[in-house]
Design a protein around this motif. Structure first.
Motif, short mmCIF file in Angstrom:
data_model
loop_
_atom_site.label_atom_id
_atom_site.label_comp_id
_atom_site.label_asym_id
_atom_site.label_seq_id
_atom_site.Cartn_x
_atom_site.Cartn_y
_atom_site.Cartn_z
N LEU A 325 -39.59 -14.66 9.16
CA LEU A 325 -40.67 -14.80 8.18
C LEU A 325 -41.56 -13.56 8.15
N THR A 344 -43.88 -24.49 9.10
CA THR A 344 -43.44 -23.57 8.05
C THR A 344 -43.73 -24.08 6.64
N THR A 347 -42.00 -23.01 3.00
CA THR A 347 -41.57 -21.61 2.92
C THR A 347 -40.15 -21.39 3.43
N VAL A 348 -39.57 -22.38 4.08
CA VAL A 348 -38.22 -22.25 4.64
C VAL A 348 -37.32 -23.33 4.04
N GLN A 372 -42.49 -14.44 -1.09
CA GLN A 372 -42.54 -13.58 0.10
C GLN A 372 -43.94 -13.59 0.71
N ARG A 375 -44.48 -16.63 2.78
CA ARG A 375 -43.82 -16.54 4.08
C ARG A 375 -44.61 -15.65 5.05
#
Length: 405
Positions: A325, A344, A347-348, A372, A375
């Motif tokens: 990340l 997370t 974001t994952v 992005q 993350r």
């Protein structure tokens, strides 16, 4: 109570110069910013002493193996010293029982004698003792002449390999029961250890984000080991061993012939010839120095953690997740640990099977600057600076409570 200017002895399962960044040594480096830390390197066995003779690791330790007066390596961090012990006999192949436990006492005595000398020579009057996953020496701390103010076990992984479980299951239980407190890197581990020692805490792994963020530098060249791999590159960085779901990998390779999968890291001998690595669109690149992590990650279009889902993996909180990340890469993982989503958010991509994984890879390849940045924000909340603040708070509180005792 603030944890500052304390002497902290960390007896670790990991050697300080391990090829991959370790939770154990990273913790030591961060604690040494405002404490005096003595990192007891995993002892060489006599087999190691012969096998690794004249290697860089051996040569770094050679002046200290048999010198009680010169038994540590001074690191570039002023408050961090690496304690080197004399080599010990190789005993893990012995069957569990009285003979093994007697041999273990001999090895613990060798380490304890060296550490006793260091404590005396450096004039240490009081200290905190942390056994950082060195479960194979469960009672070594009892042989220290100067008793620690606080005894801590830092549990970073479940015991899964046969060489670990042969003696480790018994030894770790002995160790856990004998400590003042336990710090584990997953909730499942903390719950399991809590049944033996109720003073058990969960502090998850973090990452050296400042290092992995170098992958965002437009001037940084992609690692040369990726030069022969055509895009898109789906990459994994870390140990290649039993945790990986090789059946899943085989399915992904078949479903994604237009993508190239790269595995960078040391390969366990038992998985060197796994059939999954026979496909034309998969590449094993072997181990690289940790310094090359950003250049490797920069070459990944998507970073993956394809771990199998089982009772063992539910206790794993991988360091590489936040390294990925922090590099800004899109991340796709299996649903091996239900705790990870808490840290997370959205974001994952977390997948249950190969079909979901393939769909997630296709979505991840259509990344955006907005995603992005999300993350990177999550990565910034899971740095070692944050984790060390938690660990120092726990150590300070428990030390204060014990002293009030």
């Amino acid at each position: 109570m603030e944890l500052k200017n304390q002497h902290i002895v960390i007896f670790s399962q990991m050697q300080f110069d391990s090829r991959l960044e370790s939770t154990n040594y990273t913790m030591a480096k961060h604690l040494a910013t405002d404490n005096f830390v003595y990192y007891v390197d995993r002892p060489y066995t006599w087999k190691d002493y012969i096998q690794f003779k004249n290697t860089p690791g051996y040569n770094a330790r050679k002046p200290h193996f048999f010198s009680p007066k010169d038994s540590f390596i001074q690191t570039e961090i002023p408050n961090l010293k690496i304690i080197i012990t004399a080599p010990v006999p190789s005993i893990n192949s012995l069957p569990e029982g009285a003979l093994y436990r007697l041999a273990l006492k001999v090895n613990e005595g060798i380490v304890a004698r060296r550490l006793n000398k260091v404590i005396k020579n450096l004039g240490i009057k009081e200290y905190i003792f942390i056994n950082s996953y060195a479960f194979y020496y469960p009672t070594m701390h009892r042989l220290l002449k100067l008793k620690p103010l606080l005894k801590v076990y830092h549990c970073v992984d479940p015991l899964i390999e046969e060489y670990q479980t042969r003696h480790g299951l018994i030894s770790e239980d002995i160790l856990v029961k004998d400590m003042d407190m336990i710090i584990s890197t997953s909730k499942e581990l903390s719950n399991v250890k809590g049944k033996l020692n109720p003073n058990s805490y969960f502090v998850p792994n973090a990452a050296n984000i400042s290092h992995s963020q170098k992958a965002l530098d437009p001037t940084l060249p992609v690692a040369e080991i990726l030069a022969d791999v055509k895009k898109p590159v789906i990459g994994y960085f870390g140990n290649i061993e039993r945790r990986i779901d090789y059946e899943l990998i085989t399915q992904l390779l078949e479903q994604n012939p237009d993508k190239n999968f790269v595995f960078v890291g040391p390969v366990d001998i038992d998985y060197e010839n796994n059939p999954a690595f026979n496909a034309p669109n998969i590449f094993k690149k072997g181990a690289v120095p940790y310094e090359l992590l950003p250049a490797v990650l920069k070459g990944f279009d998507v970073a993956i953690i394809p771990f199998k889902k089982d009772d063992v993996s539910s206790s794993i909180f991988p360091l590489k997740l936040f390294e990925y990340l922090g590099s800004g890469r899109p991340v796709v993982i299996t649903d091996f640990n239900g705790d990870l989503e808490e840290f997370t958010g959205d974001t994952v991509y977390i997948c249950k099977n190969a079909d979901e994984f393939t769909a997630a890879l296709n979505l991840a390849l259509n990344d955006t600057p907005f995603l992005q940045q999300k993350r990177l924000k999550i990565a910034a909340q899971n740095t070692w600076e944050h984790r060390i603040t938690e660990i120092k708070g726990l150590l300070a509180t428990n030390l204060n409570n014990k002293q009030k005792g």
